[in-house]
Design a protein around this motif. Structure first.
Motif, PDB file in Angstrom:
ATOM      1  N   THR A 118       0.898  -1.251   0.091  1.00 50.30           N
ATOM      2  CA  THR A 118      -0.150   0.051   0.180  1.00 50.30           C
ATOM      3  C   THR A 118       0.781   1.249  -0.061  1.00 50.30           C
ATOM      4  O   THR A 118       2.003   1.219   0.322  1.00 50.30           O
ATOM      5  CB  THR A 118      -1.089  -0.051   1.185  1.00 50.30           C
ATOM      6  N   ASN A 119       0.434   2.287  -0.507  1.00 50.58           N
ATOM      7  CA  ASN A 119       1.111   3.719  -0.345  1.00 50.58           C
ATOM      8  C   ASN A 119       1.477   4.106   0.913  1.00 50.58           C
ATOM      9  O   ASN A 119       2.469   4.887   1.107  1.00 50.58           O
ATOM     10  CB  ASN A 119       0.043   4.841  -0.938  1.00 50.58           C
ATOM     11  N   LEU A 120       0.342   3.815   1.910  1.00 49.80           N
ATOM     12  CA  LEU A 120       0.750   4.106   3.450  1.00 49.80           C
ATOM     13  C   LEU A 120       2.215   3.658   3.978  1.00 49.80           C
ATOM     14  O   LEU A 120       2.947   4.476   4.398  1.00 49.80           O
ATOM     15  CB  LEU A 120      -0.420   3.638   4.191  1.00 49.80           C
ATOM     16  N   GLN A 121       2.331   2.183   3.748  1.00 49.19           N
ATOM     17  CA  GLN A 121       3.327   1.846   4.172  1.00 49.19           C
ATOM     18  C   GLN A 121       4.749   2.242   3.334  1.00 49.19           C
ATOM     19  O   GLN A 121       5.875   2.527   4.191  1.00 49.19           O
ATOM     20  CB  GLN A 121       3.363   0.140   4.174  1.00 49.19           C
ATOM     21  N   GLU A 122       4.513   2.489   2.099  1.00 47.92           N
ATOM     22  CA  GLU A 122       5.758   3.107   1.344  1.00 47.92           C
ATOM     23  C   GLU A 122       5.918   4.487   1.913  1.00 47.92           C
ATOM     24  O   GLU A 122       7.164   4.692   1.846  1.00 47.92           O
ATOM     25  CB  GLU A 122       5.299   2.938   0.172  1.00 47.92           C
ATOM     26  N   SER A 123       4.974   5.139   2.324  1.00 45.30           N
ATOM     27  CA  SER A 123       5.151   6.300   2.652  1.00 45.30           C
ATOM     28  C   SER A 123       5.841   6.779   4.112  1.00 45.30           C
ATOM     29  O   SER A 123       6.985   7.342   4.046  1.00 45.30           O
ATOM     30  CB  SER A 123       3.644   7.356   2.672  1.00 45.30           C
ATOM     31  N   LEU A 124       5.625   5.797   4.819  1.00 43.94           N
ATOM     32  CA  LEU A 124       5.878   5.542   6.143  1.00 43.94           C
ATOM     33  C   LEU A 124       7.468   5.319   6.247  1.00 43.94           C
ATOM     34  O   LEU A 124       8.364   5.597   6.730  1.00 43.94           O
ATOM     35  CB  LEU A 124       5.395   4.976   7.148  1.00 43.94           C
ATOM     36  N   SER A 125       7.884   4.311   5.111  1.00 41.97           N
ATOM     37  CA  SER A 125       9.062   3.718   4.904  1.00 41.97           C
ATOM     38  C   SER A 125      10.247   4.816   4.409  1.00 41.97           C
ATOM     39  O   SER A 125      11.522   4.844   4.678  1.00 41.97           O
ATOM     40  CB  SER A 125       9.083   2.524   4.018  1.00 41.97           C
ATOM     41  N   GLN A 126       9.506   5.907   3.853  1.00 47.60           N
ATOM     42  CA  GLN A 126      10.501   6.920   3.412  1.00 47.60           C
ATOM     43  C   GLN A 126      10.832   8.055   4.200  1.00 47.60           C
ATOM     44  O   GLN A 126      11.805   8.685   4.205  1.00 47.60           O
ATOM     45  CB  GLN A 126       9.589   7.610   2.293  1.00 47.60           C
ATOM     46  N   VAL A 127      10.170   7.986   5.635  1.00 46.98           N
ATOM     47  CA  VAL A 127      10.832   8.887   6.686  1.00 46.98           C
ATOM     48  C   VAL A 127      12.110   8.637   7.148  1.00 46.98           C
ATOM     49  O   VAL A 127      12.262   7.388   7.191  1.00 46.98           O
ATOM     50  CB  VAL A 127       9.774   8.995   7.894  1.00 46.98           C
ATOM     51  N   ARG A 128      12.949   9.639   7.116  1.00 54.75           N
ATOM     52  CA  ARG A 128      14.530   9.402   7.051  1.00 54.75           C
ATOM     53  C   ARG A 128      14.846   8.814   8.336  1.00 54.75           C
ATOM     54  O   ARG A 128      16.000   8.078   8.695  1.00 54.75           O
ATOM     55  CB  ARG A 128      15.220  10.445   6.611  1.00 54.75           C
ATOM     56  N   THR A 129      14.203   9.110   9.456  1.00 52.91           N
ATOM     57  CA  THR A 129      14.894   8.809  10.741  1.00 52.91           C
ATOM     58  C   THR A 129      14.734   7.393  10.788  1.00 52.91           C
ATOM     59  O   THR A 129      13.703   6.689  10.613  1.00 52.91           O
ATOM     60  CB  THR A 129      14.259   9.464  11.865  1.00 52.91           C
ATOM     61  N   PRO A 130      15.728   6.819  11.699  1.00 54.41           N
ATOM     62  CA  PRO A 130      15.838   5.570  11.839  1.00 54.41           C
ATOM     63  C   PRO A 130      14.891   5.179  13.236  1.00 54.41           C
ATOM     64  O   PRO A 130      14.734   3.848  13.594  1.00 54.41           O
ATOM     65  CB  PRO A 130      17.186   4.959  12.141  1.00 54.41           C
ATOM     66  N   ARG A 131      14.638   6.217  14.011  1.00 57.13           N
ATOM     67  CA  ARG A 131      13.830   5.968  15.231  1.00 57.13           C
ATOM     68  C   ARG A 131      12.348   5.987  15.027  1.00 57.13           C
ATOM     69  O   ARG A 131      11.711   7.024  15.094  1.00 57.13           O
ATOM     70  CB  ARG A 131      14.109   7.165  16.229  1.00 57.13           C
ATOM     71  N   LYS A 132      11.877   4.732  14.841  1.00 56.49           N
ATOM     72  CA  LYS A 132      10.452   4.695  14.440  1.00 56.49           C
ATOM     73  C   LYS A 132       9.885   3.548  15.321  1.00 56.49           C
ATOM     74  O   LYS A 132      10.480   2.628  15.602  1.00 56.49           O
ATOM     75  CB  LYS A 132      10.369   3.975  13.046  1.00 56.49           C
ATOM     76  N   VAL A 133       8.682   4.129  15.901  1.00 54.79           N
ATOM     77  CA  VAL A 133       8.177   3.171  17.067  1.00 54.79           C
ATOM     78  C   VAL A 133       6.700   2.826  16.520  1.00 54.79           C
ATOM     79  O   VAL A 133       5.688   3.794  16.265  1.00 54.79           O
ATOM     80  CB  VAL A 133       7.914   3.995  18.390  1.00 54.79           C
ATOM     81  N   VAL A 134       6.514   1.670  16.547  1.00 54.36           N
ATOM     82  CA  VAL A 134       4.900   1.001  16.202  1.00 54.36           C
ATOM     83  C   VAL A 134       4.352   0.801  17.602  1.00 54.36           C
ATOM     84  O   VAL A 134       4.960  -0.044  18.511  1.00 54.36           O
ATOM     85  CB  VAL A 134       5.126   0.037  15.405  1.00 54.36           C
ATOM     86  N   MET A 135       3.261   1.192  17.802  1.00 57.11           N
ATOM     87  CA  MET A 135       2.445   1.025  19.032  1.00 57.11           C
ATOM     88  C   MET A 135       1.265   0.275  18.596  1.00 57.11           C
ATOM     89  O   MET A 135       0.397   0.577  17.869  1.00 57.11           O
ATOM     90  CB  MET A 135       1.902   2.237  19.709  1.00 57.11           C
ATOM     91  N   SER A 136       0.969  -0.873  19.298  1.00 53.52           N
ATOM     92  CA  SER A 136      -0.107  -1.705  18.825  1.00 53.52           C
ATOM     93  C   SER A 136      -0.638  -2.595  20.028  1.00 53.52           C
ATOM     94  O   SER A 136       0.376  -3.421  20.576  1.00 53.52           O
ATOM     95  CB  SER A 136       0.215  -2.592  17.534  1.00 53.52           C
ATOM     96  N   GLY A 137      -1.927  -2.749  20.146  1.00 50.09           N
ATOM     97  CA  GLY A 137      -2.330  -3.549  21.366  1.00 50.09           C
ATOM     98  C   GLY A 137      -2.946  -4.786  20.667  1.00 50.09           C
ATOM     99  O   GLY A 137      -2.929  -5.691  21.314  1.00 50.09           O
ATOM    100  N   THR A 138      -2.902  -4.901  19.357  1.00 47.82           N
ATOM    101  CA  THR A 138      -3.164  -6.056  18.541  1.00 47.82           C
ATOM    102  C   THR A 138      -2.299  -6.294  17.448  1.00 47.82           C
ATOM    103  O   THR A 138      -2.556  -5.965  16.279  1.00 47.82           O
ATOM    104  CB  THR A 138      -4.654  -6.009  18.071  1.00 47.82           C
ATOM    105  N   LEU A 139      -1.105  -6.721  17.745  1.00 51.85           N
ATOM    106  CA  LEU A 139      -0.055  -6.499  16.641  1.00 51.85           C
ATOM    107  C   LEU A 139      -0.225  -7.787  15.404  1.00 51.85           C
ATOM    108  O   LEU A 139      -0.356  -7.391  14.364  1.00 51.85           O
ATOM    109  CB  LEU A 139       1.387  -7.000  17.045  1.00 51.85           C
ATOM    110  N   PHE A 140      -0.914  -8.765  15.989  1.00 49.89           N
ATOM    111  CA  PHE A 140      -1.063  -9.617  14.845  1.00 49.89           C
ATOM    112  C   PHE A 140      -2.595  -9.603  14.528  1.00 49.89           C
ATOM    113  O   PHE A 140      -3.585  -9.562  15.255  1.00 49.89           O
ATOM    114  CB  PHE A 140      -0.999 -11.243  15.645  1.00 49.89           C
ATOM    115  N   GLN A 141      -2.786  -9.489  13.256  1.00 48.73           N
ATOM    116  CA  GLN A 141      -4.236  -9.047  12.551  1.00 48.73           C
ATOM    117  C   GLN A 141      -4.634 -10.234  11.922  1.00 48.73           C
ATOM    118  O   GLN A 141      -5.528 -10.961  12.476  1.00 48.73           O
ATOM    119  CB  GLN A 141      -4.021  -7.661  11.887  1.00 48.73           C
TER     120      GLN A 141
END
Length: 736
Positions: free
Chosen positions: A347-370
């Motif tokens: 999807t465009n969404l993940q492609e867009s987020l992957s372009q953010v240059r910082t390596p400091r990326k945090v994913v928050m999820s209460g239900t990681l496995f979907q």
């Protein structure tokens, strides 16, 4: 002697002298119980569930038989009368179709807690001088300082400063490499932080603030305080690097919740920006906000959809590329709440987020496995690019491939093909492999693979709440419903789901649910749905009848109810049915939150439902209403249909079962017995089992039995609402 009479004799006459002391004890210790016969389940239930909303307003519309009567003073027996009302309502279900609900009276709970006054003891750490509690142990206190280290790097936006360790973006100098040598929790936050949140804080420091920072994932159970923990970290991070510019990307509907939490916990006045509160829909308006965020120590909130549109925009506007570059280059800390949202790598969404240059990326999820293991792999690659093909991860991943059950499949060398083969093989083993020992070996290796990247917390803090009972209720379809179920087999999946969901609610909705998307806007009106009730008997729809009976009992017992569905039509039908049966009104007794509800109306509905004494039920679209919101005013949750993604259902339950809940939460997942919905429920159960295997298994001691549903009898289900003839007639099987 009737059930009501027996209860009054055994409880009022026996325990009346002790009631004042019991009430005082319960206020001081909500978990305490009154000594007595263990078989008096209704009395025990009311001891657990008798806490009302914080504010109480008398019901304005009195029943005709009550008009003109003066308001009664409290006699100390409110709990007894609530139980009597509920038992009386339960006895009526077999004889009366529509009975007005009873009124409830309550009073506020008295909470006694220590406002810690912290002093620092070198041998102990942060200690409260009032109660003596060790708020923070000495060995967990960081003592760091900041240094800079240069590294060659290219930039799409901004220029180098004289210092080799900094870049200049607009008017702001941003540290390129931060080596953590002094990051500590603010004393105000330390007074409130829980042990699991402290572990999460240290986990963030370890990953994000080092000589080689990398992304990570916080997979903490819904309602366990992820937002507060991240706020603590962001403010500590900014305290040591004021030039940092955190960016929080999240579902648009919870922006208001985050902003309120920041205002509540901020330790210095700090601007918080977003595009929605000022209706910044044009690029030039968005650029002004981005410039303000860039120029001040502040935080920016952007919705997932808006972020993707800006980054992927290819318009002719001169401001468009500037906005895109600022979102990609300025942030040096990227937080993604409900981070399972960008799980699809196509999807465009993940492609867009992957372009953010910082390596400091945090994913928050209460239900990681979907839905699938490949989605978890995709999120891992988002925070740690090429995760399975670099460093020690590569060796562990290939070891796992040798453990899983592969029938003649070779291990691909191409990284993308390897990721796909890895995810498919692991999922196949966890879902279908009958060798549970092999499953345990795979799980152990998966935990080793992700231990430095995923911090998991299954929610032990939720054990402090009064409790949760999660029922799967298999209901017998009516003869008319059984006739119509046969034609579902000829529909494709999406249509079968929409028509089936409506049919299982009530057969009169079957024809209406088959309308095309263009016609549904005209069909889903109050006037159109109201015409159905001219020739409809509620008892023909087993789910509708179950819902009405549970709501009557909940209302008579002073409890509120949440109802979730993935389709609007069944909720609209029930909403109008309540208006016709009880004379209730939307916005007073009834509340509705769907994907079309504005952020302002959403916040207003949540607040009124939780705090108004008049509110009875809230209908929520399970996806629009299930993420990051608190509806702890309700203690009963009805899941009206089966969602194929079990994590969506868990999120919905988490709206009620979260910190702040004062009553035991009871969930009813409704399933149409002997219908295609049974197959959906079985598939969803298997997917939920994968999540439990990955994150909740007890290592070598877990067995296949730990992940199966248990059938229970209605008599022993610990829910007095179900223990009556009207309910028993419709329930084919009950599982927990």
């Amino acid at each position: 002697m009737s059930e009501v009479h027996r209860y009054v004799v055994s409880h009022v006459l026996t325990f009346a002298p002790a009631i004042p002391n019991v009430r005082k004890q319960r206020k001081l210790d909500p978990g305490s119980q009154v000594d007595g016969d263990a078989e008096t389940a209704p009395r025990k239930r009311k001891r657990e569930n008798d806490l009302p909303p914080e504010t109480y307003k008398p019901v304005e519309e009195e029943e005709p038989t009550e008009e003109g009567k003066p308001e009664k003073e409290s006699d100390g027996f409110e709990d007894i009368w609530k139980v009597v009302d509920m038992l009386n309502e339960r006895s009526k279900l077999d004889t009366l179709e529509d009975v007005p609900n009873a009124k409830e009276v309550g009073r506020k709970e008295v909470k006694i807690e220590c406002n810690h006054q912290i002093v620092i003891r070198e041998d102990l750490g942060h200690v409260c001088r009032v109660c003596g509690m060790i708020v923070r142990k000495a060995d967990t206190i960081f003592d760091y300082q900041w240094e800079k280290e240069s590294r060659p790097r290219s930039y799409l936006y901004g220029t180098r400063s004289k210092d080799a360790g900094e870049i200049v973006v607009g008017n702001v100098t941003v540290s390129e490499d931060l080596i953590a040598l002094d990051v500590a929790i603010h004393p105000r936050h330390a007074q409130h932080i829980k042990p699991h949140q402290l572990e999460g804080f240290e986990f963030l420091v370890k990953n994000l603030v080092s000589d080689k920072p990398g992304g990570c994932i916080l997979a903490h159970a819904p309602g366990s305080g992820k937002t507060f923990m991240i706020i603590c970290f962001i403010q500590s991070f900014l305290a040591k690097d004021p030039s940092a510019r955190p960016l929080v990307v999240l579902p648009k509907g919870i922006v208001g919740t985050w902003k309120r939490e920041f205002q509540r916990w901020q330790v210095e006045d700090m601007p918080v920006y977003d595009f929605y509160s000022v209706n910044a829909t044009k690029r030039e308006d968005q650029l002004k906000i981005l410039n303000s965020w860039q120029s001040n120590m502040s935080i920016l909130f952007v919705g997932y959809e808006q972020f993707s549109k800006i980054v992927c925009c290819k318009g002719d506007e001169i401001t468009a590329p500037v906005c895109r570059d600022m979102l990609l280059m300025v942030p040096n800390l990227l937080i993604m709440d409900e981070g399972h949202t960008p799980r699809n790598n196509e999807t465009n969404l993940q492609e867009s987020l992957s372009q953010v240059r910082t390596p400091r990326k945090v994913v928050m999820s209460g239900t990681l496995f979907q839905n699938h293991v490949k989605e978890v792999v995709s999120i891992l690659n988002l925070v740690r690019p090429k995760f399975l093909n670099t460093g020690s991860s590569r060796l562990i991943a290939r070891r796992i491939m040798s453990q899983v059950a592969i029938s003649g499949r070779r291990i691909p060398k191409d990284p993308r093909k390897f990721d796909k083969a890895f995810a498919e093989s692991v999922e196949e083993t966890l879902l279908h492999d009958e060798n549970f020992t092999r499953k345990k070996h795979v799980i152990r290796s998966l935990k080793e693979l992700t231990e430095d990247v995923i911090h998991y917390y299954k929610g032990d803090i939720l054990h402090e709440l009064p409790g949760l009972i999660d029922f799967s209720v298999f209901l017998k379809l009516s003869p008319r419903q059984n006739e119509l179920v046969q034609k579902l087999e000829g529909y494709e999946y999406l249509k079968r789901s929409a028509v089936g969901t409506a049919l299982y609610m009530h057969p009169c909705l079957s024809e209406m649910s088959e309308a095309g998307a263009a016609d549904k806007a005209n069909i889903l009106t109050d006037a159109t749905v109201d015409t159905l009730f001219e020739s409809v008997h509620v008892g023909d729809g087993v789910k509708a009848k179950f819902f009405i009976n549970i709501l009557k009992l909940a209302s008579s017992a002073g409890e509120k109810l949440l109802a979730f569905s993935q389709h609007i039509l069944p909720m609209k039908f029930l909403e109008r049915l309540l208006v016709k049966m009880f004379g209730w009104h939307v916005g007073m007794e009834i509340f509705v939150i769907t994907g079309d509800t504005s952020a302002v109306d959403r916040e207003l509905a949540m607040d009124k439902f939780n705090n108004s004494a008049d509110s009875k039920v809230l209908f929520g679209s399970i996806k629009a209403c299930g993420e990051g919101i608190s509806l702890v005013g309700a203690s009963r949750v009805v899941i009206l249909d089966v969602h194929l993604n079990p994590s969506v259902t868990r999120q919905a339950i988490g709206c009620a079962f979260r910190p702040g809940q004062q009553k035991k939460v009871i969930v009813y997942r409704l399933v149409a017995a002997e219908s295609p919905e049974e197959n959906l429920h079985e598939t969803a159960l298997k997917k939920e089992g994968i999540s439990k295997l990955l994150f909740e298994s007890n290592g070598p001691h877990c067995t296949a039995e730990d992940f199966k549903l248990n059938r229970v009898s209605i008599s022993n289900c610990q829910d007095e609402f179900l223990d009556n003839n009207a309910m028993r007639r419709d329930i084919q099987a009950l599982y927990t």
